[in-house]
Design a protein around this motif. Structure first.
Motif, short mmCIF file in Angstrom:
data_model
loop_
_atom_site.label_atom_id
_atom_site.label_comp_id
_atom_site.label_asym_id
_atom_site.label_seq_id
_atom_site.Cartn_x
_atom_site.Cartn_y
_atom_site.Cartn_z
N PRO A 205 0.79 -1.24 0.00
CA PRO A 205 0.00 0.00 0.00
C PRO A 205 0.83 1.29 0.00
N LEU A 206 2.02 1.25 0.56
CA LEU A 206 2.86 2.46 0.65
C LEU A 206 3.96 2.50 -0.40
N LYS A 207 3.74 1.82 -1.53
CA LYS A 207 4.76 1.73 -2.58
C LYS A 207 5.30 3.10 -2.94
N GLY A 208 6.64 3.21 -3.00
CA GLY A 208 7.30 4.47 -3.34
C GLY A 208 7.75 5.27 -2.13
N THR A 209 7.28 4.92 -0.95
CA THR A 209 7.68 5.62 0.27
C THR A 209 9.10 5.22 0.64
N SER A 210 9.91 6.21 1.05
CA SER A 210 11.26 5.89 1.51
C SER A 210 11.51 6.55 2.86
N VAL A 211 12.32 5.90 3.67
CA VAL A 211 12.65 6.38 5.00
C VAL A 211 14.17 6.36 5.13
N PRO A 212 14.78 7.46 5.55
CA PRO A 212 16.23 7.45 5.74
C PRO A 212 16.60 6.58 6.94
N LEU A 213 17.68 5.80 6.82
CA LEU A 213 18.15 4.98 7.92
C LEU A 213 18.91 5.85 8.91
N ARG A 214 18.68 5.61 10.18
CA ARG A 214 19.36 6.34 11.24
C ARG A 214 20.18 5.37 12.07
N ALA A 215 21.29 5.85 12.60
CA ALA A 215 22.16 4.99 13.40
C ALA A 215 21.43 4.42 14.61
N SER A 216 20.45 5.16 15.13
CA SER A 216 19.69 4.68 16.28
C SER A 216 18.70 3.59 15.89
N GLY A 217 18.49 3.39 14.59
CA GLY A 217 17.59 2.35 14.11
C GLY A 217 16.21 2.90 13.79
#
Length: 159
Positions: A74-86
């Motif tokens: 359902p959320l195709k195309g959504t991106s989230v930056p990775l953070r060192a804290s996870g």
């Protein structure tokens, strides 16, 4: 019925009512705040142990993984930056990426960095988390291009 018996029954019902109210408050609190992620090792060290053949997440120029992209669902195309804290994945509003998937748990999985490598951990979800078609039972090292599946949602780690 004597007056003493009637008073004891009233007090018993009052106690049961308060126990019910406190249990409702506990359920609402856990829905709002979720469960805490705690390390499971007794000595305080991370329980994640990289394997000898685990690929490094850094290429020759020193760039590591930077984002998690939804490629199916359902959320195709959504991106989230990775953070060192996870980052947390699941249906709870407190998660970094809130999944609109009926097969995802409230706090389904997390992606985190440990020792320069990225790992995916299933947080005791009902339907499981899959990496490369294999269900996770412990944290697994991932690299660029690795695909995670949570229900009908497929996510890919990218630079």
């Amino acid at each position: 019925m004597s007056e003493l018996t009637l008073t004891a029954v009233r007090l018993g019902l009052l106690v049961l009512l308060w126990l019910f109210v406190f249990s409702i408050v506990g359920v609402i609190r856990s829905d709002l705040y979720g469960t805490r992620i705690v390390k499971r090792s007794a000595d305080g060290r991370s329980r994640v142990r990289p394997t000898a053949n685990a690929p490094s997440t850094r290429d020759r120029r020193g760039r590591g993984l930077r984002q998690l992209v939804v490629v199916e669902g359902p959320l195709k195309g959504t991106s989230v930056p990775l953070r060192a804290s996870g980052i947390l994945l699941g249906r709870n509003p407190e998660c970094t990426l809130v999944l609109d998937d009926d097969f995802a748990s409230g706090r389904h999985a997390r992606v985190f960095e440990d020792g320069g490598q990225w790992f995916v951990e299933d947080l005791n979800s009902t339907n499981g988390t899959f990496v490369g078609g294999h269900r996770l039972s412990e944290p697994v090292a991932v690299r660029d291009g690795s695909r995670l599946q949570i229900g009908r949602t497929v996510l890919e780690l990218r630079r």
